[in-house]
Design an enzyme around this catalytic site. Structure first.
Site, PDB file in Angstrom:
ATOM      1  N   SER A  24       0.996  -1.494   0.106  1.00 39.99           N
ATOM      2  CA  SER A  24       0.167  -0.103   0.018  1.00 39.99           C
ATOM      3  C   SER A  24       0.767   1.320   0.055  1.00 39.99           C
ATOM      4  CB  SER A  24      -0.989   0.029   1.040  1.00 39.99           C
ATOM      5  OG  SER A  24      -1.897   0.880   0.926  1.00 39.99           O
ATOM      6  N   ASP A  32     -16.976 -16.764 -11.216  1.00 35.58           N
ATOM      7  CA  ASP A  32     -16.103 -17.713 -10.765  1.00 35.58           C
ATOM      8  C   ASP A  32     -15.366 -18.766 -11.784  1.00 35.58           C
ATOM      9  OD1 ASP A  32     -14.982 -19.725  -9.027  1.00 35.58           O
ATOM     10  OD2 ASP A  32     -16.812 -20.246  -8.165  1.00 35.58           O
ATOM     11  N   ASP A  41     -12.661 -18.613 -15.056  1.00 36.55           N
ATOM     12  CA  ASP A  41     -11.146 -19.102 -14.777  1.00 36.55           C
ATOM     13  C   ASP A  41     -10.861 -20.719 -14.970  1.00 36.55           C
ATOM     14  OD1 ASP A  41     -11.803 -20.227 -12.254  1.00 36.55           O
ATOM     15  OD2 ASP A  41     -11.308 -18.452 -11.269  1.00 36.55           O
ATOM     16  N   ASP A  55     -14.486 -22.351  -7.373  1.00 36.41           N
ATOM     17  CA  ASP A  55     -13.934 -22.271  -5.985  1.00 36.41           C
ATOM     18  C   ASP A  55     -14.492 -21.086  -5.389  1.00 36.41           C
ATOM     19  OD1 ASP A  55     -12.574 -20.702  -7.690  1.00 36.41           O
ATOM     20  OD2 ASP A  55     -10.730 -21.480  -6.984  1.00 36.41           O
ATOM     21  N   VAL A 105     -13.764 -18.133  -6.146  1.00 42.44           N
ATOM     22  CA  VAL A 105     -12.645 -17.266  -6.455  1.00 42.44           C
ATOM     23  C   VAL A 105     -12.820 -16.841  -8.013  1.00 42.44           C
ATOM     24  CG1 VAL A 105     -10.032 -16.950  -6.289  1.00 42.44           C
ATOM     25  CG2 VAL A 105     -11.141 -18.264  -4.704  1.00 42.44           C
ATOM     26  N   ASP A 158      -8.774  -6.026  -5.089  1.00 38.87           N
ATOM     27  CA  ASP A 158      -8.280  -5.014  -4.245  1.00 38.87           C
ATOM     28  C   ASP A 158      -9.421  -3.875  -4.439  1.00 38.87           C
ATOM     29  OD1 ASP A 158      -6.947  -2.611  -3.089  1.00 38.87           O
ATOM     30  OD2 ASP A 158      -5.243  -3.533  -3.638  1.00 38.87           O
ATOM     31  N   HIS A 211      -6.926  -5.565  -0.308  1.00 36.13           N
ATOM     32  CA  HIS A 211      -5.965  -4.674  -0.308  1.00 36.13           C
ATOM     33  C   HIS A 211      -4.929  -5.334   0.689  1.00 36.13           C
ATOM     34  CE1 HIS A 211      -3.769  -1.138  -0.971  1.00 36.13           C
ATOM     35  NE2 HIS A 211      -4.039  -0.676   0.429  1.00 36.13           N
TER      36      HIS A 211
HETATM   37 CA   LIG Z   1     -12.712 -19.594  -9.848  1.00 35.28          CA
END
Ligand SMILES: [Ca+2]
Ligand SMILES: *[C@@H]1O[C@H](CO)[C@@H](O)[C@H](O)[C@H]1NC(C)=O
Ligand SMILES: *[C@@H]1O[C@H](CO)[C@@H](O)[C@H](O)[C@H]1NC(C)=O
Ligand SMILES: *[C@@H]1O[C@H](CO)[C@@H](O)[C@H](O)[C@H]1NC(C)=O
Ligand SMILES: *[C@@H]1O[C@H](CO)[C@@H](O)[C@H](O)[C@H]1NC(C)=O
Ligand SMILES: *[C@@H]1O[C@H](CO)[C@@H](O)[C@H](O)[C@H]1NC(C)=O
Ligand SMILES: *[C@@H]1O[C@H](CO)[C@@H](O)[C@H](O)[C@H]1NC(C)=O
Ligand SMILES: *[C@@H]1O[C@H](CO)[C@@H](O)[C@H](O)[C@H]1NC(C)=O
Ligand SMILES: *[C@@H]1O[C@H](CO)[C@@H](O)[C@H](O)[C@H]1NC(C)=O
Ligand SMILES: *[C@@H]1O[C@H](CO)[C@@H](O)[C@H](O)[C@H]1NC(C)=O
Ligand SMILES: *[C@@H]1O[C@H](CO)[C@@H](O)[C@H](O)[C@H]1NC(C)=O
Ligand SMILES: *[C@@H]1O[C@H](CO)[C@@H](O)[C@H](O)[C@H]1NC(C)=O
Ligand SMILES: *[C@@H]1O[C@H](CO)[C@@H](O)[C@H](O)[C@H]1NC(C)=O
Length: 584
Positions: free
Chosen positions: A202, A269, A272, A276, A278, A449, A495
Site C-alpha cells: 500500500s 467464478d 477461470d 472455487d 474465487v 483490491d 487490499h
Molecule cells: Ca474460480
C-alpha cells in the site's frame, strides 16, 4: 548472482560472528560505537541518543505476508538530525542475535499516511536473519503520521515533512541502517556483503517504488505490494463512487451493492475454469459479465449497530435498519458507472476503478434515521486529500461534494499530479540504474483490491516495459522485464491481504524468502507461492502466474495453466486521454 566462492565466504563471516552472544553486543555502549558518524551528506547521527535492549523469545504471529516466528533480537533506537535544521528523526532497528544473522538488511514501510508499521513489520525480516529497520520520518514519533504534520498552518505546507514522506526518509533509513548493521556485525572488510531488501504494501508499496526509481544501489531486491502510486489520481479517486451516486441521483443501500458484488463473484467464478468461489480472471469477468443481469435479484441484510471509537471513552454508534429489497436498475447503473472509472464530461478517460469482484467499500452510503433514507457518505480517504493537500486547509474531510463534477475531479487529479509530481506521484518509469545494479522486484497486487486499482500496478508495470524496452516486441520486452521485475496478481485477494468474500484465494506469504533465494542464489522464480490463510482450505499452497500470463484452470479445474490472451490483456490497457501528458 553469487558464485559458490562468495557463498562460502558469507558462511565463514556468519560463523565468525557466532563468537559473540546477543547479550555481549546488545548494549547501548556497543550499539553507540556502531552508529555511523557521517553516513550521508547533510545528516548527523546523535551517538548519545542510541538505546539498546535485548528481547528474548519474541513471538510474532503470522500475517498475510509472513508466517509466525519466535526469535531473539536486539532492539536499537537512535536519532539523527539534518544539518541546518533543528529536527529529530528517529530510527528503530531490530537486529537478529549474532548466531542468527545472515548478512541481510530489510527496510520496512508504512500504510495509509503512516511511514512505518509501528514495529509490526520488523519481524518479517528478523525471522530471515535480516537486521530490520523503520523510520519515523521526523514526524515526532513512530506513531505520528504524515497527515498530522503536513500543514504548519492553513496555507503553509511543511515541505521538509513532504519530502521525507515522499522518499528522503527511506533513503536515509537504508543508508544509516546498512552502515549501522555492517558495523554492528563486523562486516568491515571490503569483501563482506550485506544484502539489502525491502518489503511493504500500500503506502509501503509506494515507498518501495520511491527508492527503486531513484537509488539504483540501495537494495538488492524489493517485495512491493499494491503500491499507492500515482498519488495525484489515487487519492481523489476514493471520492469517485460518491460523486457517481450524487450525479446519478441514487444512493444505494450498502446491501444492494454487496449483493451485486456477490452475484458478480458467483457469475465470474467459473470463467477461470475452476469453481472455487474465487474470480481468478477479473478480465474475463469484465468481458463477459453484465451488471444488468443482477437487476431484480433479492437482497437482505439484517439491522445492525456498529460502534466507532472516536477517542478513549468517546464513541458513536450507528444503527442501520434491515435492508430488504431487490437490485434496482438505478443500483446496477451506479455499479456499472463506478466500474467504468472516471471519465470527463466529454467522455475521456481520467482514471480507472477496481476490478469487478472487488467490494464497493468506497461507495458506502450512510443511513439518515430522520429521513429514513440512504445518503452520501464522503470517505475521508479522499476527502482529506482534497482539504489538506490540494486546498491546504487543516481539515480531515471534505464537508460536501456540492458543485463537484467529473471534470472537477479530473482537475483535482491533475493538480495533485502536477504539484506532487516529484515527490508523491511515484511513477518514474525508467528503472535503469536499479536494473543495471542487478536489482530484483517481486510486485504483487490483489486482483479484487477495493482500495487501489489492480490496473494501477499493471499500468505502471507496462509503462516501465515500454520505457525500458522500446525496440523489443511485446513478448521479448515482457520476458526481458520479467527477468528482474515480476508482477503477480493475486486471485480473490483484497487490499494487501486475502478476502473473506473469496476465502479460497490466498495471499503470497513467503515472497521475501523467494526474493532472497533469487538474489542470493540466482533462483529466478516462475510461479509465485500463495497460501490460503482462512476458510476450509486453510494452509493450501497455490501458485500465481507472472504477468502478462493469466491463470486458466483445465482438466475440470484440477490443473493450473498460465496463458496469454490478447482480448483479456486489452482490458488492462488504458488510454488516459483526459490528460495532455502521458500518465505512467
Ligand atoms: Ca474460480
Ligand atoms: C565485533 O568485533 C568486536 C571486536 O573484535 C567484538 O568485541 C564484537 O563482539 C564483535 N561483534 C559481533 C557481533 O560479533
Ligand atoms: C527461550 O525459550 C527457550 C525454549 O523455550 C528456553 O530454553 C530459553 O530459556 C528462553 N530464553 C529466555 C531468555 O527466556
Ligand atoms: C525498543 O526500544 C524503544 C526505545 O527504548 C522502546 O520504546 C521500545 O518499546 C522497544 N521495543 C521493544 C520490543 O523492546
Ligand atoms: C454476500 O456473501 C457473503 C458471503 O461471502 C455473505 O456473508 C453476505 O451476507 C452476502 N451479502 C448479501 C447482501 O447477500
Ligand atoms: C443496462 O441497463 C441500462 C438501463 O437500465 C442501459 O442503459 C444499459 O445500456 C444496460 N447495459 C448493458 C451493458 O446492456
Ligand atoms: C423481505 O421482503 C420480502 C417481500 O416484501 C418478504 O417476503 C421477506 O419475508 C422479507 N425478508 C425478511 C427477512 O424480512
Ligand atoms: C483552517 O481553515 C479551516 C477551514 O477554513 C478552519 O475551519 C480552521 O479553523 C482553520 N484553522 C486555523 C488554525 O485557523
Ligand atoms: C466526511 O464528511 C462528510 C460530510 O460532513 C460526512 O458525511 C462523512 O461521514 C465524513 N466522513 C468521515 C469518515 O468522517
Ligand atoms: C454551488 O454553486 C452555487 C451556484 O453557483 C452556489 O450558490 C453554492 O454556494 C455552491 N456551493 C458550494 C458548496 O460551493
Ligand atoms: C507471445 O507469447 C505467447 C505465449 O506466451 C504466444 O502465444 C504468442 O504467440 C507470442 N507472440 C509472438 C508474436 O511471438
Ligand atoms: C513454494 O511451494 C512449494 C510447494 O509447492 C515448496 O516446495 C517451496 O518450498 C515453497 N517456496 C517458498 C519460498 O515458500
Ligand atoms: C468436475 O469437478 C466437480 C467438482 O469440482 C465434480 O463434481 C465433477 O464430477 C467433475 N467432473 C468431471 C467430469 O470429472
Amino acid at each position: 548472482m553469487r558464485s559458490k566462492m562468495s557463498l562460502l565466504a558469507a558462511t565463514a563471516t556468519v560463523s565468525l560472528a557466532q563468537a559473540a552472544s546477543l547479550a555481549d553486543v546488545c548494549t547501548s555502549t556497543y550499539a553507540s560505537a556502531a552508529a555511523p558518524i557521517s553516513p550521508l551528506l547533510g545528516v548527523t547521527v546523535d551517538q548519545s541518543s542510541v538505546t539498546a535492549n535485548a528481547v528474548y523469545n519474541y513471538t510474532s504471529s503470522e500475517t498475510a505476508f509472513w508466517t509466525a516466528a519466535t526469535f531473539d533480537f536486539c532492539n536499537v533506537t537512535l536519532s539523527y538530525t539534518h544539518d541546518g535544521l533543528d529536527d529529530t528523526v528517529l530510527l528503530e532497528f531490530w537486529l537478529p542475535a549474532p548466531s542468527d544473522f545472515q548478512n541481510r538488511w530489510l527496510s520496512t514501510g508504512g500504510f495509509g499516511y503512516a511511514i512505518n508499521g509501528n514495529s509490526a513489520d520488523l519481524p518479517g525480516g528478523v525471522m530471515y536473519g535480516a537486521a530490520s529497520g523503520q523510520t519515523d520520518g521526523g514526524f515526532g514519533g513512530f506513531s505520528v503520521e504524515f497527515d498530522d504534520v503536513y500543514l504548519l498552518a492553513n496555507g503553509t505546507a511543511d515541505r521538509e515533512a513532504l519530502y521525507m514522506f515522499g522518499y528522503q526518509a527511506h533513503h536515509e533509513l537504508s543508508v544509516i541502517g546498512k552502515a549501522f548493521t555492517k558495523s554492528f556485525f563486523n562486516l568491515t572488510s571490503s569483501g563482506d556483503k550485506l544484502y539489502a531488501y525491502y518489503q511493504g504494501c500500500s503506502e509501503g508499496g509506494r515507498e518501495g517504488w520511491s527508492q527503486v526509481q531513484r537509488y539504483g544501489e540501495e537494495w538488492d531486491g524489493a517485495v512491493i505490494g499494491a503500491p499507492a502510486i500515482r498519488y495525484g489520481q489515487q487519492q481523489p479517486n476514493h471520492l469517485f463512487p460518491g460523486l457517481v451516486e450524487q450525479t446519478m441521483g441514487y444512493f444505494p443501500p450498502p446491501c444492494e451493492l454487496e449483493k451485486i458484488n456477490n452475484l458478480t463473484i458467483a457469475a465470474c467464478d467459473e470463467l477461470d475454469g475452476k469453481k472455487d468461489g474465487v474470480v481468478s480472471r477479473t478480465d474475463l469477468c469484465k468481458l463477459h459479465f453484465d451488471v444488468n443481469s443482477t437487476i431484480g435479484e433479492p437482497y437482505y441484510c439484517a439491522a445492525e449497530t456498529t460502534t466507532t471509537v472516536l477517542k478513549k471513552r468517546l464513541s458513536t454508534s450507528n444503527t442501520t435498519p434491515a435492508q430488504n429489497g431487490t437490485v434496482s436498475k438505478a443500483g446496477a447503473a451506479v455499479a456499472a458507472a463506478i466500474l467504468d472509472g472516471l471519465h470527463t464530461l466529454d467522455g475521456k478517460r481520467a482514471y480507472i476503478w477496481y476490478q469487478p469482484s472487488a467490494t464497493f467499500d468506497d461507495a458506502a452510503t450512510q443511513y439518515n434515521s430522520e429521513t429514513d433514507s440512504w445518503e452520501l457518505d464522503i470517505t475521508s480517504l479522499g476527502g482529506e486529500w482534497v482539504t489538506k493537500w490540494l486546498e491546504l486547509v487543516d481539515l480531515d474531510n471534505l464537508s460536501t461534494l456540492d458543485n463537484v463534477t467529473y471534470d472537477v475531479m479530473k482537475d483535482w487529479m491533475e493538480l495533485g499530479w502536477q504539484r506532487y509530481e516529484d515527490v508523491l506521484q511515484t511513477t518514474w518509469p525508467d528503472l535503469t540504474p536499479f536494473y543495471s545494479a542487478g536489482g530484483k522486484v517481486l510486485h504483487v497486487h490483489g486482483e479484487s483490491d477495493p482500495s487501489i486499482p489492480t490496473g494501477s500496478s499493471v499500468h505502471y508495470h507496462e509503462a516501465v516495459r515500454q520505457q525500458m524496452y522500446p525496440s523489443l516486441s511485446f513478448n521479448e520486452s515482457s520476458e526481458a522485464l520479467n527477468d528482474w521485475n515480476r508482477l503477480y496478481l493475486v486471485p480473490g485477494a483484497a487490499h494487501c491481504t486475502y478476502s473473506s468474500d473469496q476465502p479460497n484465494g490466498g495471499w503470497p506469504q513467503t515472497t521475501l524468502l523467494t526474493l532472497i533465494d533469487w538474489v542470493e542464489n540466482g533462483d529466478k522464480p516462475d510461479l509465485l507461492n500463495a497460501t490460503v490463510q482462512e476458510g476450509s482450505n486453510i494452509g493450501q499452497q497455490q501458485k500465481l502466474c507472472p504477468w502478462p500470463h493469466r491463470p486458466l484452470f483445465v482438466n475440470n479445474g484440477t490443473e493450473l495453466t498460465c496463458v496469454f490472451d490478447e482480448e483479456s490483456y486489452q482490458t488492462w490497457v488504458y488510454d488516459f486521454d483526459a490528460y495532455n501528458l502521458p500518465l505512467y
